[in-house]
Scaffold this motif. Sequence first.
Motif, PDB file in Angstrom:
ATOM      1  N   LEU A  64       0.829  -1.204   0.000  1.00 33.41           N
ATOM      2  CA  LEU A  64       0.000   0.000   0.000  1.00 33.41           C
ATOM      3  C   LEU A  64       0.864   1.254   0.000  1.00 33.41           C
ATOM      4  N   ALA A  65       1.911   1.266   0.827  1.00 31.98           N
ATOM      5  CA  ALA A  65       2.791   2.429   0.915  1.00 31.98           C
ATOM      6  C   ALA A  65       3.504   2.697  -0.403  1.00 31.98           C
ATOM      7  N   VAL A  66       3.932   1.639  -1.075  1.00 30.45           N
ATOM      8  CA  VAL A  66       4.604   1.788  -2.369  1.00 30.45           C
ATOM      9  C   VAL A  66       3.605   2.189  -3.449  1.00 30.45           C
ATOM     10  N   GLN A  67       2.427   1.607  -3.387  1.00 30.92           N
ATOM     11  CA  GLN A  67       1.397   1.873  -4.389  1.00 30.92           C
ATOM     12  C   GLN A  67       1.013   3.349  -4.434  1.00 30.92           C
ATOM     13  N   TYR A  68       0.978   4.004  -3.261  1.00 28.22           N
ATOM     14  CA  TYR A  68       0.610   5.416  -3.204  1.00 28.22           C
ATOM     15  C   TYR A  68       1.817   6.347  -3.262  1.00 28.22           C
ATOM     16  N   GLY A  69       2.999   5.790  -3.460  1.00 28.34           N
ATOM     17  CA  GLY A  69       4.173   6.621  -3.675  1.00 28.34           C
ATOM     18  C   GLY A  69       4.803   7.202  -2.435  1.00 28.34           C
ATOM     19  N   PHE A  70       4.506   6.672  -1.252  1.00 32.36           N
ATOM     20  CA  PHE A  70       5.106   7.208  -0.030  1.00 32.36           C
ATOM     21  C   PHE A  70       6.479   6.616   0.254  1.00 32.36           C
ATOM     22  N   LEU A  71       6.721   5.396  -0.208  1.00 32.04           N
ATOM     23  CA  LEU A  71       7.995   4.730   0.029  1.00 32.04           C
ATOM     24  C   LEU A  71       8.413   3.946  -1.209  1.00 32.04           C
ATOM     25  N   ARG A  72       9.709   3.626  -1.262  1.00 34.41           N
ATOM     26  CA  ARG A  72      10.228   2.798  -2.334  1.00 34.41           C
ATOM     27  C   ARG A  72      10.517   1.400  -1.794  1.00 34.41           C
ATOM     28  N   THR A  73      10.745   0.485  -2.709  1.00 36.17           N
ATOM     29  CA  THR A  73      11.052  -0.882  -2.314  1.00 36.17           C
ATOM     30  C   THR A  73      12.553  -1.035  -2.067  1.00 36.17           C
ATOM     31  N   ALA A  74      12.911  -2.118  -1.389  1.00 32.17           N
ATOM     32  CA  ALA A  74      14.321  -2.453  -1.154  1.00 32.17           C
ATOM     33  C   ALA A  74      14.452  -3.963  -1.116  1.00 32.17           C
TER      34      ALA A  74
ATOM     35  N   VAL B 260       7.391  -4.254  -7.043  1.00 32.02           N
ATOM     36  CA  VAL B 260       8.092  -3.578  -8.130  1.00 32.02           C
ATOM     37  C   VAL B 260       7.093  -3.009  -9.135  1.00 32.02           C
ATOM     38  N   GLU B 261       6.041  -3.758  -9.417  1.00 29.88           N
ATOM     39  CA  GLU B 261       5.002  -3.269 -10.331  1.00 29.88           C
ATOM     40  C   GLU B 261       4.317  -2.034  -9.754  1.00 29.88           C
ATOM     41  N   ALA B 262       4.039  -2.054  -8.439  1.00 28.68           N
ATOM     42  CA  ALA B 262       3.390  -0.911  -7.790  1.00 28.68           C
ATOM     43  C   ALA B 262       4.286   0.313  -7.820  1.00 28.68           C
ATOM     44  N   GLU B 263       5.590   0.124  -7.596  1.00 29.41           N
ATOM     45  CA  GLU B 263       6.527   1.246  -7.624  1.00 29.41           C
ATOM     46  C   GLU B 263       6.601   1.859  -9.014  1.00 29.41           C
ATOM     47  N   SER B 264       6.613   1.007 -10.026  1.00 31.46           N
ATOM     48  CA  SER B 264       6.669   1.502 -11.402  1.00 31.46           C
ATOM     49  C   SER B 264       5.427   2.322 -11.747  1.00 31.46           C
ATOM     50  N   LYS B 265       4.267   1.836 -11.323  1.00 28.42           N
ATOM     51  CA  LYS B 265       3.024   2.564 -11.603  1.00 28.42           C
ATOM     52  C   LYS B 265       2.981   3.891 -10.851  1.00 28.42           C
ATOM     53  N   ALA B 266       3.439   3.905  -9.590  1.00 24.27           N
ATOM     54  CA  ALA B 266       3.454   5.148  -8.812  1.00 24.27           C
ATOM     55  C   ALA B 266       4.391   6.170  -9.439  1.00 24.27           C
ATOM     56  N   SER B 267       5.534   5.696  -9.935  1.00 24.29           N
ATOM     57  CA  SER B 267       6.496   6.585 -10.580  1.00 24.29           C
ATOM     58  C   SER B 267       5.907   7.206 -11.844  1.00 24.29           C
ATOM     59  N   LYS B 268       5.265   6.377 -12.670  1.00 21.45           N
ATOM     60  CA  LYS B 268       4.685   6.877 -13.924  1.00 21.45           C
ATOM     61  C   LYS B 268       3.548   7.863 -13.647  1.00 21.45           C
ATOM     62  N   ALA B 269       2.793   7.612 -12.575  1.00 18.05           N
ATOM     63  CA  ALA B 269       1.672   8.493 -12.233  1.00 18.05           C
ATOM     64  C   ALA B 269       2.108   9.701 -11.414  1.00 18.05           C
ATOM     65  N   LYS B 270       3.401   9.758 -11.043  1.00 20.69           N
ATOM     66  CA  LYS B 270       3.964  10.843 -10.229  1.00 20.69           C
ATOM     67  C   LYS B 270       3.194  11.025  -8.923  1.00 20.69           C
ATOM     68  N   LEU B 271       3.034   9.913  -8.213  1.00 17.73           N
ATOM     69  CA  LEU B 271       2.353   9.945  -6.922  1.00 17.73           C
ATOM     70  C   LEU B 271       3.367  10.138  -5.796  1.00 17.73           C
TER      71      LEU B 271
END
Length: 226
Positions: A70-80, A88-99
Amino acid sequence: MRTVVDGRTVELADGTRARISLLAEPSVCAAAAALDFATKTLRDKEVRVSSITPGEVSLALPDGTDYALLAVQYGFLRTAGVDGGPLVEAESKASKAKLGLWAQGDCPASTAPPPPSTPASTCVVVYRVTNQWAGAFQADVTVRNVSGALVEGWTVRWRFADGETVTQLWNGTVSQSGAEVSVANAGYNALIVKDGSVTFGFNGSANGPTSPPASFSVNGAACTTG
């Protein structure tokens, strides 16, 4: 959940502090927003806590949602420490959507989140043809986890070079498009412990002699062949 220390660190009901698995430390620019999100999402909530690595936990919200996702999906944190899968899919989508943190274009470069690192080799794959006859062959594939972490669900991919086709496979689920083959875990062998391995086998058709594929990947990470 007693206290939220920061976006990826919590104090459990027994007073123990733990880091939430698979989340990167927030940058200076993103720290305040990550803490606010974590506090609103977790504090005083009855979350389900699970732990595999000492000092680290996974948190599931009352509806079953994974907090890290959830945190990655909304762009508050990154994965490690993740090479593929839903995070990784959620991080990519958040990045593209600039969340969330992805919208902070004025964040100093020195404090911006570092790009995820990809280990040189997190897996070793051994491909062995065990039998061969006119127009067909049998092979098995062993995947060893050398990532230093538990693998929870795996997908092995490779490309045939000589027109081979998988006709029957066991200990996994196969899909093939042209020369590209993808094998995902079965329900009973999804976990690969550190330095552990899984093996699946298959029957295939071939127009002539067959040779091992040149390369393999597991969950998107290139593997060493053995």
